[in-house]
Design a protein around this motif. Structure first.
Motif, PDB file in Angstrom:
ATOM      1  N   PRO A   1      29.027  41.179  67.288  1.00 59.62           N
ATOM      2  CA  PRO A   1      29.166  42.405  66.493  1.00 59.62           C
ATOM      3  C   PRO A   1      27.833  42.793  65.849  1.00 59.62           C
ATOM      4  CG  PRO A   1      31.012  40.938  66.091  1.00 59.62           C
ATOM      5  CD  PRO A   1      30.037  40.163  66.918  1.00 59.62           C
ATOM      6  N   ASN A   2      27.542  44.067  65.828  1.00 58.80           N
ATOM      7  CA  ASN A   2      26.235  44.532  65.348  1.00 58.80           C
ATOM      8  C   ASN A   2      25.909  44.015  63.958  1.00 58.80           C
ATOM      9  OD1 ASN A   2      25.606  45.968  67.673  1.00 58.80           O
ATOM     10  ND2 ASN A   2      26.572  47.855  66.932  1.00 58.80           N
ATOM     11  N   GLU A   3      26.914  43.947  63.092  1.00 61.75           N
ATOM     12  CA  GLU A   3      26.671  43.538  61.708  1.00 61.75           C
ATOM     13  C   GLU A   3      26.391  42.038  61.578  1.00 61.75           C
ATOM     14  OE1 GLU A   3      31.223  44.092  62.122  1.00 61.75           O
ATOM     15  OE2 GLU A   3      29.353  44.844  63.024  1.00 61.75           O
ATOM     16  N   LEU A   4      26.609  41.265  62.646  1.00 55.62           N
ATOM     17  CA  LEU A   4      26.350  39.828  62.626  1.00 55.62           C
ATOM     18  C   LEU A   4      25.082  39.447  63.389  1.00 55.62           C
ATOM     19  CD1 LEU A   4      29.921  38.319  63.240  1.00 55.62           C
ATOM     20  CD2 LEU A   4      28.852  38.979  61.061  1.00 55.62           C
ATOM     21  N   ARG A   5      24.443  40.383  64.020  1.00 55.68           N
ATOM     22  CA  ARG A   5      23.308  40.061  64.899  1.00 55.68           C
ATOM     23  C   ARG A   5      22.056  39.668  64.112  1.00 55.68           C
ATOM     24  NH1 ARG A   5      23.391  42.186  70.410  1.00 55.68           N
ATOM     25  NH2 ARG A   5      25.515  42.929  70.858  1.00 55.68           N
TER      26      ARG A   5
ATOM     27  N   THR B   1      30.351  36.623  50.737  1.00 53.65           N
ATOM     28  CA  THR B   1      31.438  36.817  49.777  1.00 53.65           C
ATOM     29  C   THR B   1      32.259  35.532  49.680  1.00 53.65           C
ATOM     30  OG1 THR B   1      33.065  37.588  51.400  1.00 53.65           O
ATOM     31  CG2 THR B   1      31.574  39.251  50.452  1.00 53.65           C
ATOM     32  N   ASP B   2      32.969  35.368  48.561  1.00 57.14           N
ATOM     33  CA  ASP B   2      33.793  34.171  48.393  1.00 57.14           C
ATOM     34  C   ASP B   2      34.835  34.061  49.493  1.00 57.14           C
ATOM     35  OD1 ASP B   2      32.367  33.496  46.175  1.00 57.14           O
ATOM     36  OD2 ASP B   2      33.966  33.912  44.729  1.00 57.14           O
ATOM     37  N   GLN B   3      35.427  35.176  49.877  1.00 57.22           N
ATOM     38  CA  GLN B   3      36.469  35.130  50.894  1.00 57.22           C
ATOM     39  C   GLN B   3      35.916  34.701  52.243  1.00 57.22           C
ATOM     40  OE1 GLN B   3      38.596  38.822  51.679  1.00 57.22           O
ATOM     41  NE2 GLN B   3      40.464  37.668  52.126  1.00 57.22           N
ATOM     42  N   TYR B   4      34.832  35.325  52.674  1.00 55.07           N
ATOM     43  CA  TYR B   4      34.250  34.979  53.971  1.00 55.07           C
ATOM     44  C   TYR B   4      33.633  33.579  53.965  1.00 55.07           C
ATOM     45  CZ  TYR B   4      34.720  39.731  55.903  1.00 55.07           C
ATOM     46  OH  TYR B   4      35.202  40.919  56.400  1.00 55.07           O
ATOM     47  N   CYS B   5      33.251  33.090  52.789  1.00 56.62           N
ATOM     48  CA  CYS B   5      32.638  31.760  52.697  1.00 56.62           C
ATOM     49  C   CYS B   5      33.620  30.669  52.285  1.00 56.62           C
ATOM     50  CB  CYS B   5      31.473  31.793  51.700  1.00 56.62           C
ATOM     51  SG  CYS B   5      30.069  32.810  52.231  1.00 56.62           S
ATOM     52  N   CYS B   6      34.901  31.026  52.100  1.00 57.16           N
ATOM     53  CA  CYS B   6      35.929  30.054  51.706  1.00 57.16           C
ATOM     54  C   CYS B   6      35.509  29.266  50.469  1.00 57.16           C
ATOM     55  CB  CYS B   6      36.239  29.105  52.863  1.00 57.16           C
ATOM     56  SG  CYS B   6      37.022  29.901  54.281  1.00 57.16           S
ATOM     57  N   ARG B   7      35.143  29.971  49.415  1.00 59.36           N
ATOM     58  CA  ARG B   7      34.739  29.325  48.167  1.00 59.36           C
ATOM     59  C   ARG B   7      35.397  30.044  46.991  1.00 59.36           C
ATOM     60  NH1 ARG B   7      28.740  31.841  48.958  1.00 59.36           N
ATOM     61  NH2 ARG B   7      29.152  33.855  47.943  1.00 59.36           N
ATOM     62  N   GLY B   8      35.210  29.482  45.797  1.00 62.09           N
ATOM     63  CA  GLY B   8      35.820  30.087  44.615  1.00 62.09           C
ATOM     64  C   GLY B   8      37.330  30.113  44.748  1.00 62.09           C
TER      65      GLY B   8
ATOM     66  N   SER C   1      42.765  35.221  59.294  1.00 62.50           N
ATOM     67  CA  SER C   1      43.677  36.299  59.673  1.00 62.50           C
ATOM     68  C   SER C   1      43.913  37.280  58.535  1.00 62.50           C
ATOM     69  CB  SER C   1      45.011  35.711  60.144  1.00 62.50           C
ATOM     70  OG  SER C   1      45.604  34.920  59.121  1.00 62.50           O
ATOM     71  N   ALA C   2      43.618  36.845  57.296  1.00 60.17           N
ATOM     72  CA  ALA C   2      43.816  37.710  56.131  1.00 60.17           C
ATOM     73  C   ALA C   2      42.516  38.380  55.685  1.00 60.17           C
ATOM     74  CB  ALA C   2      44.405  36.897  54.972  1.00 60.17           C
ATOM     75  N   TRP C   3      41.402  38.097  56.349  1.00 57.39           N
ATOM     76  CA  TRP C   3      40.125  38.686  55.969  1.00 57.39           C
ATOM     77  C   TRP C   3      40.106  40.186  56.285  1.00 57.39           C
ATOM     78  CZ3 TRP C   3      35.880  34.829  58.066  1.00 57.39           C
ATOM     79  CH2 TRP C   3      36.030  33.593  57.421  1.00 57.39           C
ATOM     80  N   PRO C   4      39.234  40.945  55.616  1.00 59.84           N
ATOM     81  CA  PRO C   4      39.098  42.367  55.963  1.00 59.84           C
ATOM     82  C   PRO C   4      38.836  42.573  57.454  1.00 59.84           C
ATOM     83  CG  PRO C   4      37.924  41.885  53.937  1.00 59.84           C
ATOM     84  CD  PRO C   4      38.383  40.567  54.469  1.00 59.84           C
ATOM     85  N   LYS C   5      38.082  41.658  58.062  1.00 62.87           N
ATOM     86  CA  LYS C   5      37.892  41.643  59.511  1.00 62.87           C
ATOM     87  C   LYS C   5      37.851  40.186  59.954  1.00 62.87           C
ATOM     88  CE  LYS C   5      35.127  43.549  63.295  1.00 62.87           C
ATOM     89  NZ  LYS C   5      34.019  44.472  63.663  1.00 62.87           N
TER      90      LYS C   5
END
Length: 241
Positions: free
Chosen positions: A159-163, A182-189, A200-204
């Protein structure tokens, strides 16, 4: 007679596990190694491998840690320089430093629970080149004594945003944690437990991109546990590219 027996026993105990590293990548790579806590890095922590080359090393049978490929490196005669991916402190011999993401990891714990070796390929830190991790002296089925691998070139349709782009080319595919922090994408906090951090619950669902293309590799911190392989009484081959 007892003394000779004792010496022989010691020699048997300290015999290393053979690891063969192969560079099937079209360009030179610089392998990095990092031991887990209390474990020394293998071969000083890093070495250069030309395309098509291989190297065999003996690894302590209680060793645990990771290996990865660095690409786009340029080192001077003293071993100082920089790598485009997987850099470990601007030195050839990583010597205790890990690879800067995005990077594909080959991880192993030798002589773990029940005397088994546990090994895997991980895209938790993203991807830079394909890697295969396979036992050399035994074959099995399922997740026992078979190849752990990520053989797809994820850079091609990342994906372009990950390149990660260098000189106009995609040289790595970042994890969502690295890209967005972010805390969600990094599984922290508040998302620091398996029940609260489900991709599966992430924004993407970015881990799905990695998992669909490399189903035998880990895709994020709380990925399912089916990507861990076990074997014992064998050497191993790690193929980059």
């Amino acid at each position: 007679m007892l003394l000779l027996y004792s010496i022989a026993a010691v020699l048997t105990i300290v015999q290393g596990v053979p690891f063969t590293f192969v560079n099937n990548h079209p360009s030179t790579i610089w392998v990095g190694s990092l031991g887990n806590a209390g474990k020394q890095p293998i071969n000083g922590g890093g070495w250069e491998m030309a395309p098509g080359s291989q190297i065999r090393l003996e690894v302590d049978p209680s060793w645990a840690g990771r290996f990865w490929a660095r690409t786009g490196c340029n080192f001077d005669g003293s071993g100082r320089g920089h790598c485009g991916t997987g850099d470990c402190g601007n030195v050839l011999k990583c010597n205790g430093a890990g690879g800067v993401p995005p990077v594909t990891l080959a991880e192993i714990t030798l002589g773990g629970w029940g005397g088994n070796d546990f090994y895997d390929i991980s895209n938790v830190d993203g991807f830079n080149i394909p890697v295969t991790f396979v036992p050399t002296d035994k074959s099995g089925s399922g997740y026992h004594c078979t190849a752990a691998a990520c053989t797809a070139n994820l850079n091609a349709d990342c994906p372009n945003e990950l390149r990660l782009i260098a000189n106009g080319a995609t040289v790595g595919c970042k994890s969502a944690c690295l890209a967005f922090n972010t805390d969600q994408y990094c599984c922290r906090g508040n998302y620091g437990t398996p029940d609260r951090c489900k991709s599966s619950a992430w924004p993407k669902n970015y881990p799905a991109f990695f998992k669909q293309r490399c189903p035998l590799a880990y895709s994020y911190a709380y990925d399912d546990q089916r990507s861990t392989f076990t074997c014992s009484g064998t050497g191993y081959k790690i193929v980059f590219g």
